[in-house]
Design a protein around this motif. Structure first.
Motif, mmCIF file in Angstrom:
data_model
loop_
_atom_site.group_PDB
_atom_site.id
_atom_site.type_symbol
_atom_site.label_atom_id
_atom_site.label_comp_id
_atom_site.label_asym_id
_atom_site.label_seq_id
_atom_site.Cartn_x
_atom_site.Cartn_y
_atom_site.Cartn_z
ATOM 1 N N TYR A 30 0.811 -1.199 -0.049
ATOM 2 C CA TYR A 30 -0.069 0.004 0.089
ATOM 3 C C TYR A 30 0.986 1.252 0.141
ATOM 4 C CZ TYR A 30 -4.179 -2.875 1.094
ATOM 5 O OH TYR A 30 -5.078 -3.735 1.073
ATOM 6 N N GLU A 31 1.816 1.363 0.778
ATOM 7 C CA GLU A 31 2.843 2.482 0.768
ATOM 8 C C GLU A 31 3.373 2.746 -0.752
ATOM 9 O OE1 GLU A 31 2.411 0.973 5.004
ATOM 10 O OE2 GLU A 31 3.098 -0.081 2.886
ATOM 11 N N SER A 32 3.697 2.040 -1.346
ATOM 12 C CA SER A 32 4.049 2.144 -2.871
ATOM 13 C C SER A 32 3.072 2.828 -3.724
ATOM 14 C CB SER A 32 4.642 1.077 -3.440
ATOM 15 O OG SER A 32 5.573 0.387 -2.735
ATOM 16 N N VAL A 33 1.446 2.446 -3.447
ATOM 17 C CA VAL A 33 0.572 3.062 -4.159
ATOM 18 C C VAL A 33 0.302 4.544 -3.541
ATOM 19 C CG1 VAL A 33 -1.772 3.037 -4.585
ATOM 20 C CG2 VAL A 33 -0.454 0.740 -4.254
ATOM 21 N N THR A 78 2.281 6.771 -2.689
ATOM 22 C CA THR A 78 3.414 7.411 -3.061
ATOM 23 C C THR A 78 3.116 7.555 -4.546
ATOM 24 O OG1 THR A 78 5.266 6.178 -1.790
ATOM 25 C CG2 THR A 78 6.048 7.452 -3.924
ATOM 26 N N ARG A 79 2.646 6.605 -5.418
ATOM 27 C CA ARG A 79 2.169 6.985 -6.828
ATOM 28 C C ARG A 79 1.152 7.981 -6.817
ATOM 29 N NH1 ARG A 79 1.948 0.690 -9.247
ATOM 30 N NH2 ARG A 79 4.014 0.145 -8.846
ATOM 31 N N LEU A 80 0.140 7.823 -5.673
ATOM 32 C CA LEU A 80 -1.028 8.695 -5.883
ATOM 33 C C LEU A 80 -0.653 10.203 -5.656
ATOM 34 C CD1 LEU A 80 -3.567 6.803 -3.766
ATOM 35 C CD2 LEU A 80 -3.970 7.742 -6.079
ATOM 36 N N ARG A 81 0.364 10.226 -4.656
ATOM 37 C CA ARG A 81 0.961 11.686 -4.647
ATOM 38 C C ARG A 81 1.741 12.170 -5.687
ATOM 39 N NH1 ARG A 81 1.683 9.887 0.894
ATOM 40 N NH2 ARG A 81 3.448 8.797 0.234
ATOM 41 N N GLU A 82 2.268 11.523 -6.414
ATOM 42 C CA GLU A 82 3.097 11.564 -7.461
ATOM 43 C C GLU A 82 2.115 12.286 -8.596
ATOM 44 O OE1 GLU A 82 5.636 8.206 -8.206
ATOM 45 O OE2 GLU A 82 7.350 9.153 -6.833
ATOM 46 N N MET A 112 -5.573 15.054 -3.624
ATOM 47 C CA MET A 112 -6.012 13.625 -4.093
ATOM 48 C C MET A 112 -7.510 13.843 -4.618
ATOM 49 S SD MET A 112 -3.795 11.139 -2.619
ATOM 50 C CE MET A 112 -2.618 11.029 -1.882
ATOM 51 N N PRO A 113 -7.590 12.615 -4.924
ATOM 52 C CA PRO A 113 -9.130 12.455 -5.501
ATOM 53 C C PRO A 113 -10.045 12.684 -4.347
ATOM 54 C CG PRO A 113 -8.054 10.542 -5.760
ATOM 55 C CD PRO A 113 -6.844 11.499 -5.354
ATOM 56 N N ARG A 114 -11.412 13.022 -4.628
ATOM 57 C CA ARG A 114 -12.182 12.890 -3.586
ATOM 58 C C ARG A 114 -12.287 11.668 -2.717
ATOM 59 N NH1 ARG A 114 -18.539 15.224 -3.770
ATOM 60 N NH2 ARG A 114 -19.025 15.167 -1.778
#
Length: 223
Positions: free
Chosen positions: A170-173, A175-179, A186-188
């Motif tokens: 999850y942590e990697s995801v 990071t991808r969301l922030r990038e 963030m999306p709602r």
């Protein structure tokens, strides 16, 4: 005073703080700025092929079905075959995600409509932002491309995810969301979906489709 202010005031009073302490505020600011990673389980680590294999194993253990295809061009046929194999109507609702809308749906017999669901759609297809190998979980980012209503209202949810977007943890995801969206943006809604909806609240009898789709089918694209 609003109910929210009242609750926060009670919490501060129980902690013996005011909320204005410079050191406490700096600690929070530093953590938000650094986005430190939590403890990462070893289970999802490894080479991409191993992560994809684990994702498939965990998703199927959670009672999702899964098929693998070589390219996005194969998605319409894979969706049509899934619906036909399960004796489901040849109707499909999707959002505005160009990874889906630009495909050759007209080459199938499917009746495709676009937009959010109002609760009367039997079948929907969405595209996942990512998948998490350690738990077989799909990460769904809300928006017009993939409306959140498609995650929960139709009886049958088909989710397309690119093999390259399978992460170990999850942590990697996050990071991808922030990038992808930008730090602090963030999306709602970010939904984490593991298998079809289920509940065993009543006499420990498992019921699928309790709070959402009774079927979840994942189409993994690429290798």
């Amino acid at each position: 005073m609003s109910a929210r202010d009242d609750i926060l005031s009670n919490i501060r009073r129980s902690l013996g703080v005011s909320g204005t302490e410079a050191m406490r505020r700096q600690t929070v600011a530093d953590r938000l700025a650094a986005s430190p990673r939590g403890v990462v389980p070893q289970r999802g680590q490894g080479e991409p092929a191993a992560q994809r294999a684990l994702f498939k194993q965990m998703a199927e253990a959670a009672q999702a079905s899964l098929s693998e295809i070589a390219s996005y061009a194969d998605v319409p046929q894979a969706v049509a075959e899934y619906l036909r194999a399960n004796n489901l109507p040849a109707t499909l609702k999707m959002g505005d995600d160009p990874r889906l809308t630009d495909l050759a749906w007209s080459a199938t017999a499917l009746e495709v409509s676009r937009g959010r669901s109002h609760g009367d759609d039997l079948n929907a297809v969405s595209h996942a932002f990512a998948g998490v190998a350690e738990s077989g979980t799909l990460i769904m980012a809300s928006g017009p491309d993939n409306p959140t209503t498609l995650n929960f209202l139709p009886d049958n949810h088909i989710v397309v995810v690119a093999a390259k977007d399978i992460a170990g943890d999850y942590e990697s995801v996050w990071t991808r969301l922030r990038e992808h969206f930008g730090k602090g943006l963030m999306p709602r809604t970010v939904n984490m979906i593991t298998g079809p909806s289920r509940s065993a609240d009543i006499e420990q009898t498992l019921l699928l489709g309790a709070h959402g789709p009774r079927r979840l089918h994942i189409i993994l694209v690429g290798s």
